[in-house]
Write a protein that holds these residues in place. Structure first.
Motif, PDB file in Angstrom:
ATOM      1  N   ARG A 292       0.848  -1.209   0.000  1.00  0.00           N
ATOM      2  CA  ARG A 292       0.000   0.000   0.000  1.00  0.00           C
ATOM      3  C   ARG A 292       0.887   1.264   0.000  1.00  0.00           C
ATOM      4  NH1 ARG A 292      -2.495  -4.094  -1.010  1.00  0.00           N
ATOM      5  NH2 ARG A 292      -4.147  -4.989   0.249  1.00  0.00           N
ATOM      6  N   ALA A 293       0.882   2.038   1.089  1.00  0.00           N
ATOM      7  CA  ALA A 293       1.749   3.226   1.201  1.00  0.00           C
ATOM      8  C   ALA A 293       1.441   4.255   0.119  1.00  0.00           C
ATOM      9  CB  ALA A 293       3.224   2.825   1.197  1.00  0.00           C
ATOM     10  N   GLN A 294       0.172   4.601  -0.017  1.00  0.00           N
ATOM     11  CA  GLN A 294      -0.205   5.650  -0.968  1.00  0.00           C
ATOM     12  C   GLN A 294      -0.920   6.796  -0.248  1.00  0.00           C
ATOM     13  OE1 GLN A 294      -2.602   4.134  -4.204  1.00  0.00           O
ATOM     14  NE2 GLN A 294      -0.940   2.883  -5.044  1.00  0.00           N
ATOM     15  N   LEU A 295      -0.700   7.994  -0.764  1.00  0.00           N
ATOM     16  CA  LEU A 295      -1.482   9.151  -0.336  1.00  0.00           C
ATOM     17  C   LEU A 295      -2.418   9.515  -1.479  1.00  0.00           C
ATOM     18  CD1 LEU A 295       1.320  11.380   1.244  1.00  0.00           C
ATOM     19  CD2 LEU A 295      -0.302   9.876   2.430  1.00  0.00           C
ATOM     20  N   HIS A 296      -3.663   9.714  -1.164  1.00  0.00           N
ATOM     21  CA  HIS A 296      -4.655  10.024  -2.191  1.00  0.00           C
ATOM     22  C   HIS A 296      -5.240  11.414  -1.964  1.00  0.00           C
ATOM     23  CE1 HIS A 296      -5.528   5.415  -2.431  1.00  0.00           C
ATOM     24  NE2 HIS A 296      -4.479   5.750  -3.149  1.00  0.00           N
ATOM     25  N   ARG A 297      -5.534  12.071  -3.063  1.00  0.00           N
ATOM     26  CA  ARG A 297      -6.391  13.255  -3.031  1.00  0.00           C
ATOM     27  C   ARG A 297      -7.548  12.926  -3.960  1.00  0.00           C
ATOM     28  NH1 ARG A 297      -7.621  17.807  -0.121  1.00  0.00           N
ATOM     29  NH2 ARG A 297      -8.540  19.392  -1.474  1.00  0.00           N
ATOM     30  N   VAL A 298      -8.751  12.865  -3.414  1.00  0.00           N
ATOM     31  CA  VAL A 298      -9.899  12.563  -4.266  1.00  0.00           C
ATOM     32  C   VAL A 298     -10.768  13.812  -4.417  1.00  0.00           C
ATOM     33  CG1 VAL A 298      -9.991  10.107  -3.669  1.00  0.00           C
ATOM     34  CG2 VAL A 298     -11.363  11.721  -2.358  1.00  0.00           C
ATOM     35  N   LYS A 299     -11.362  13.923  -5.583  1.00  0.00           N
ATOM     36  CA  LYS A 299     -12.324  14.996  -5.843  1.00  0.00           C
ATOM     37  C   LYS A 299     -13.484  14.360  -6.590  1.00  0.00           C
ATOM     38  CE  LYS A 299     -12.591  19.700  -7.721  1.00  0.00           C
ATOM     39  NZ  LYS A 299     -11.783  20.867  -8.125  1.00  0.00           N
ATOM     40  N   ILE A 300     -14.681  14.523  -6.056  1.00  0.00           N
ATOM     41  CA  ILE A 300     -15.844  13.869  -6.662  1.00  0.00           C
ATOM     42  C   ILE A 300     -16.967  14.901  -6.772  1.00  0.00           C
ATOM     43  CG2 ILE A 300     -16.663  12.979  -4.421  1.00  0.00           C
ATOM     44  CD1 ILE A 300     -17.600  10.446  -5.992  1.00  0.00           C
ATOM     45  N   GLY A 301     -17.593  14.932  -7.928  1.00  0.00           N
ATOM     46  CA  GLY A 301     -18.665  15.906  -8.127  1.00  0.00           C
ATOM     47  C   GLY A 301     -19.862  15.251  -8.783  1.00  0.00           C
ATOM     48  N   ARG A 368      -4.925  -2.356  -6.566  1.00  0.00           N
ATOM     49  CA  ARG A 368      -6.399  -2.312  -6.706  1.00  0.00           C
ATOM     50  C   ARG A 368      -7.116  -2.020  -5.392  1.00  0.00           C
ATOM     51  NH1 ARG A 368      -3.770  -7.112  -7.971  1.00  0.00           N
ATOM     52  NH2 ARG A 368      -5.553  -8.481  -8.278  1.00  0.00           N
ATOM     53  N   PRO A 369      -6.654  -2.556  -4.245  1.00  0.00           N
ATOM     54  CA  PRO A 369      -7.331  -2.167  -2.998  1.00  0.00           C
ATOM     55  C   PRO A 369      -7.270  -0.662  -2.779  1.00  0.00           C
ATOM     56  CG  PRO A 369      -5.844  -4.012  -2.618  1.00  0.00           C
ATOM     57  CD  PRO A 369      -5.578  -3.523  -4.012  1.00  0.00           C
ATOM     58  N   GLU A 370      -6.168  -0.061  -3.202  1.00  0.00           N
ATOM     59  CA  GLU A 370      -6.010   1.383  -3.022  1.00  0.00           C
ATOM     60  C   GLU A 370      -7.032   2.131  -3.888  1.00  0.00           C
ATOM     61  OE1 GLU A 370      -3.763  -0.967  -3.581  1.00  0.00           O
ATOM     62  OE2 GLU A 370      -1.757  -0.411  -2.948  1.00  0.00           O
ATOM     63  N   ALA A 371      -7.210   1.651  -5.129  1.00  0.00           N
ATOM     64  CA  ALA A 371      -8.184   2.290  -6.022  1.00  0.00           C
ATOM     65  C   ALA A 371      -9.588   2.187  -5.444  1.00  0.00           C
ATOM     66  CB  ALA A 371      -8.140   1.622  -7.404  1.00  0.00           C
ATOM     67  N   THR A 372      -9.919   0.996  -4.950  1.00  0.00           N
ATOM     68  CA  THR A 372     -11.266   0.774  -4.410  1.00  0.00           C
ATOM     69  C   THR A 372     -11.479   1.597  -3.144  1.00  0.00           C
ATOM     70  OG1 THR A 372     -11.196  -1.442  -5.333  1.00  0.00           O
ATOM     71  CG2 THR A 372     -12.889  -1.022  -3.692  1.00  0.00           C
ATOM     72  N   ALA A 373     -10.448   1.602  -2.286  1.00  0.00           N
ATOM     73  CA  ALA A 373     -10.576   2.379  -1.046  1.00  0.00           C
ATOM     74  C   ALA A 373     -10.850   3.844  -1.366  1.00  0.00           C
ATOM     75  CB  ALA A 373      -9.306   2.243  -0.206  1.00  0.00           C
ATOM     76  N   ALA A 374     -10.150   4.375  -2.373  1.00  0.00           N
ATOM     77  CA  ALA A 374     -10.305   5.797  -2.698  1.00  0.00           C
ATOM     78  C   ALA A 374     -11.706   6.091  -3.223  1.00  0.00           C
ATOM     79  CB  ALA A 374      -9.248   6.207  -3.719  1.00  0.00           C
TER      80      ALA A 374
END
Lengths: 766, 153
Positions: A292-301, A368-374
């Motif tokens: 893992r070890a990822q930092l995410h910034r998500v933006k959803i509209g 893929r877990p990281e993508a799903t978590a985000a």
């Protein structure tokens, strides 16, 4: 009746239960008789120059045969040139100035990095002597965490201009898709670093046997080990043999062979001595790659009717001290960013940052877990913002069943899916309406024990390298037995049972007459191995294909023997008997048919590859109780639909789901690799790292669902990682949901009592 | 120093280092390699064996402390070619995958069921807190323990 789809208990188990498996450190092979022990001297500094190594005291200890350092490594080929690094196609190191040495020469970049090896007659002597090897350091500023790495105040690699070896960031950001949305939500999310933690740590033995450098290694693929070793040591692959005995779990961290084990192979080559290495858990927790070890910034509209119009995911991957996988992990995360949703606009970017920490590689799910978590957090954030039930928001945005195969905005081609049906099934099984009613009652009552209900829906990519395929050789002998040589590599999954079931189903040779062999490059020079949930769909399909070829050859032989046309010859797969149609008196056994063939055997040597990867999917519901006074989270229930197509053996498939769910829960609730400000690991023993136990988990509730793919003859997709991918966000969402009425909007993982309590207090203060 | 240990019903005497751990005595002196080492902090339970009938983590017991006592490992559990009910339950309930934690897990459950022949699921989970498994999510291990208790009653 076909054995496929029935509950068959494992053929592997009696041996494992009564005398135990033979893992690398259990090997008592004559070639390893008197083998010396190899013990590593590892860096105690996160970032430093090495100014001196003094082994004189260690060399005076009894039983010490040698202490080897980088200065002894004058027999290695030059490091690889700089490359782009890996993408979705597979992990590739970046090379060039970012190259990773074997033993560190003049600089160390993480605590635990190998500096020297001590070779002793016995294990205890090795630990004593390694303590006596004195290393002088000149400390450098430690880069701790991906944000500090990107800031670039201190650089890890001389000759580079940043700590970002690989990135995929657009030249300009297009915010226009968000402009027309009723609601836009943004959130920083931490997908924390976790330890892979197979119960068997890394272990390797090496010896020259009949002139061949022979390596026994705890790995997920012998053939890849040999390929990597050949490159690292500058040897031809056929000068080496790699044997993979029983393996005590891998979870991605044992794909191929890593730096430490290559050093063991080199030391054997260099000294000519048979060697054994089995790391301690404290070494494992700093030396084995982490996940893992990822930092995410998500933006959803989107709009207040629940329709999501745009989604953006920016990833910073902490790759640790060496970019071993290039852009592989965040590349997969970005590929799978939109998840199960049909979104008009998806934007992604990633940067890979080197830090003074243990290198990062695949861990169950790998990107893929990281993508799903985000996205699953983002959808819940959006649902909370518009005040709509999170399950309903999902339903309004799913890729519709009539749209498959579905090309995503990020370049994936989903093969098949029934996302709405999966969600409906899991909600029904969980009793979603009743759970929400119970939650409402508790909220109205206002006590400290609040209920949280978390939903996640996911799709993932399995056998991402489908084109590489897998090998299978099937030999039916004139005693009526069958032997399968598979390039796939069991380490707990139950390949031996599953492959024997496939042979019995196709040929009618009973499972107890089928032997499965894997993990030996002399016997199986060509193979790919087990990772990325690829085994059944590629390796199993290869066994199936080999069985069909053997059957065709058997029919040819039987036709000759019975003096009948091949078209009139039938195989009764219940009895394993060949006969002329309608004439049971003509029955021939496999032993007879094989005996008639040249050499007394029927052989098929095949490779199966698929055109494209497959995309399993599912839906999870987690139910948690949160004590709002202490922040303690209790996982009460976990209900899942995990659809990976037709199930070969429910016993095995359920086992994969159980283990996957638990590892996902571990990330959501407990596990995190931590460093202090100087880059010292704080979780380097099992007394410090909060590995999940039986007490923190409930029994799981599994719902079946089988949507086939057309990409392989078995119709199957991968099930190895699905549980992990689905469970983490469901549980994280449940924790936030439990305290949402108190004003909490987001809680990063792991949801420790301290963190949950702090989030509640912070919300109350506002 | 000289230690004598009765291992799975066989007396075994050897000259060993004072600091030798029982798990290394079992693996390297007695040649019984089913008992595994999974950590170095007494956290994982992979090395669990019975010492005079009670479960201990053999990485935290010196061979010297076992002198004159009886040790049972998973190799000594089956009798007359028949698996012990706990072993059989693990097989039937798919309580193992990679098998590395399994010998310790089986011995821990044998001990647990001796102390509490009819545990609840919660009691089984609490009893296994000191045994880590990374493959099964504990689901089928717990089922196996409960099934073994059922068979014994």
């Amino acid at each position: 009746m076909s054995i496929l789809g029935t509950r068959v208990i494992r053929t592997e188990d009696p041996r494992l239960l009564t005398v135990g498996g033979v893992y690398v450190d259990d090997l008592r092979a004559p070639e390893l008789e008197g083998a010396a022990r190899l013990t590593f001297v590892r860096s105690t500094m996160a970032h430093a120059l090495i100014t001196g190594i003094d082994a004189s005291e260690a060399l005076r200890e009894p039983g010490v045969a040698a202490v080897l350092t980088a200065g002894d490594m004058d027999d290695l080929p030059p490091p690889p040139p700089e490359s782009e690094g890996g993408g979705e196609g597979g992990p590739v190191p970046v090379g060039g100035p970012w190259s990773e040495p074997l033993l560190a020469a003049d600089r160390v970049r993480f605590v635990g990095e190998p500096i020297a090896v001590v070779i002793t007659d016995g294990g205890y002597q090795g630990e004593d002597a390694a303590e006596l090897v004195s290393v002088d350091y000149e400390p450098l500023p430690a880069v701790v965490g991906a944000r500090a790495a990107v800031a670039g105040e201190s650089l890890l690699f001389p000759g580079t201009s940043s700590n970002v070896p690989v990135s995929r960031v657009p030249d300009s950001v297009d915010d226009s898709p968000f402009a027309g949305c009723d609601v836009v939500v943004e959130q920083d999310i931490v997908n924390q670093r976790v330890a892979c933690l197979p119960m068997e740590s890394r272990a390797t033995a090496a010896a020259y046997v009949n002139g061949k450098l022979t390596i026994w290694h705890s790995s997920q693929n012998a053939q890849l080990c040999r390929l990597i070793l050949a490159g690292a040591l500058g040897m031809a692959p056929d000068q080496m043999r790699v044997i993979v005995p029983d393996v005590g779990g891998g979870f991605g961290a044992k794909v191929g062979i890593d730096r430490d084990a290559i050093i063991v192979a080199w030391a054997c080559k260099h000294t000519g001595r048979a060697l054994r290495w089995a790391e301690t858990r404290s070494e494992n927790l700093v030396g084995m790659t982490q996940g893992r070890a990822q930092l995410h910034r998500v933006k959803i509209g989107g709009n207040r009717d629940g329709r999501i119009l745009a989604y953006r995911l920016d990833v910073i991957q902490d790759t640790g001290a060496y970019p071993r996988t290039g852009g592989f992990l965040p590349g997969l995360t970005c590929l799978m960013a939109p998840g199960v949703y049909d979104l008009p606009e998806v934007q992604t970017s990633f940067r890979v940052a080197v830090t003074n920490a243990t290198p990062v590689h695949a861990y169950r799910g790998a990107g893929r877990p990281e993508a799903t978590a985000a996205i699953e957090r983002a959808v819940d954030l959006f649902a909370a913002e518009i005040g709509m039930d999170p399950a309903e928001v999902r339903r309004r945005n799913f890729v519709a069943p009539d749209k498959f195969p579905f090309a995503t905005k990020t370049g994936a081609l989903y093969d098949s899916g029934e996302y709405g049906a999966a969600l409906d099934k899991v909600l029904a099984a969980a009793g979603y309406g009743e759970l929400r009613a119970e939650q409402k009652r508790r909220r109205e009552h206002g006590g400290p024990r609040q209920l949280g209900i978390g939903v996640s829906t996911y799709v993932e990519i399995t056998a991402a390298d489908a084109g590489a395929g897998e090998s299978a050789k099937l030999v039916v002998a004139d005693d009526g037995t069958a032997t399968v040589y598979t390039g796939s590599s069991a380490h707990g999954q139950g390949h031996h049972t599953a492959w024997a079931m496939l042979v019995q189903d196709e040929l009618g040779i009973p499972m107890d007459k089928v032997t499965v062999i894997h993990g030996d490059t002399d016997l199986i020079p060509d193979g790919v191995g087990t990772y990325a949930s690829r085994s059944l769909q590629l390796g199993g399909s290869a066994v199936h294909k080999a069985a069909i070829e053997v059957k065709d050859e058997g029919r040819h032989q039987a036709a000759e023997m019975l003096e009948a046309a091949e078209a009139d010859i039938v195989l009764d797969t219940d009895t394993g008997l060949w006969q002329v149609r309608g004439d049971p008196d003509t029955a021939l056994t496999w032993a007879q048919v094989a005996g008639h063939a040249s050499g007394g055997t029927l052989i098929a040597d095949v490779r199966f590859s698929a055109d494209r990867p497959t995309f399993p999917f599912g839906a999870h519901v987690a139910v948690v109780e949160v004590d709002t006074e202490t922040g303690k989270v209790t996982l009460l229930r976990h209900v899942t639909v995990d659809d990976a197509g037709p199930v070969l053996n429910p016993v095995l498939a359920e086992g994969q789901r159980h283990g996957g769910i638990a590892q996902g829960a571990a990330q959501a609730l407990l596990e995190e690799v931590l460093y202090d400000a100087d880059g010292n690991p704080l979780t380097s023993t099992l007394a410090d790292y909060a590995a999940i136990t039986a007490t923190e988990l409930p029994s799981f509730e599994l719902v079946s669902s089988e949507t086939p793919t057309t990409l392989n003859p078995l119709g199957v997709k991968g099930i190895g990682e699905a549980g992990t991918i689905g469970s983490t966000p469901a549980i994280q969402n449940a924790v936030v949901d439990a305290v949402a009425h108190l004003g909490v909007r987001h809680i990063d993982m792991p949801a420790t009592p301290e963190r949950v309590w702090a989030a509640i207090e912070e919300a109350r203060a506002q | 120093m000289k230690v004598s240990v009765r291992v799975n019903g066989h007396d075994m005497t050897a000259d060993v280092e004072d600091r030798m751990l029982l798990v290394h005595f079992l693996r390297d002196v007695a040649g019984l390699t089913a008992t595994n080492v999974g950590c170095d902090t007494t956290s994982c339970g992979a090395c669990t064996v019975l010492l005079d009938g009670e479960s201990v983590k053999s990485c935290t017991v010196l061979a010297a402390q076992a002198d004159g006592r009886a040790v049972t490992t998973v190799e000594g559990l089956a009798g007359n070619g028949e698996m012990h009910p706990v072993q059989r339950a693990f097989h039937e309930q798919h309580g193992l995958q990679c098998g590395f934690c399994t010998p310790g897990m089986v011995m821990a459950i044998v001990s647990l069921l001796r102390e509490n022949p009819h545990p609840t699921e919660e009691q089984v989970r609490a009893g296994l807190e000191g045994n880590l498994c990374r493959c099964t999510g504990y689901h089928n291990i717990v089922r196996a323990a409960l099934a073994a208790a059922e068979v014994a009653s």
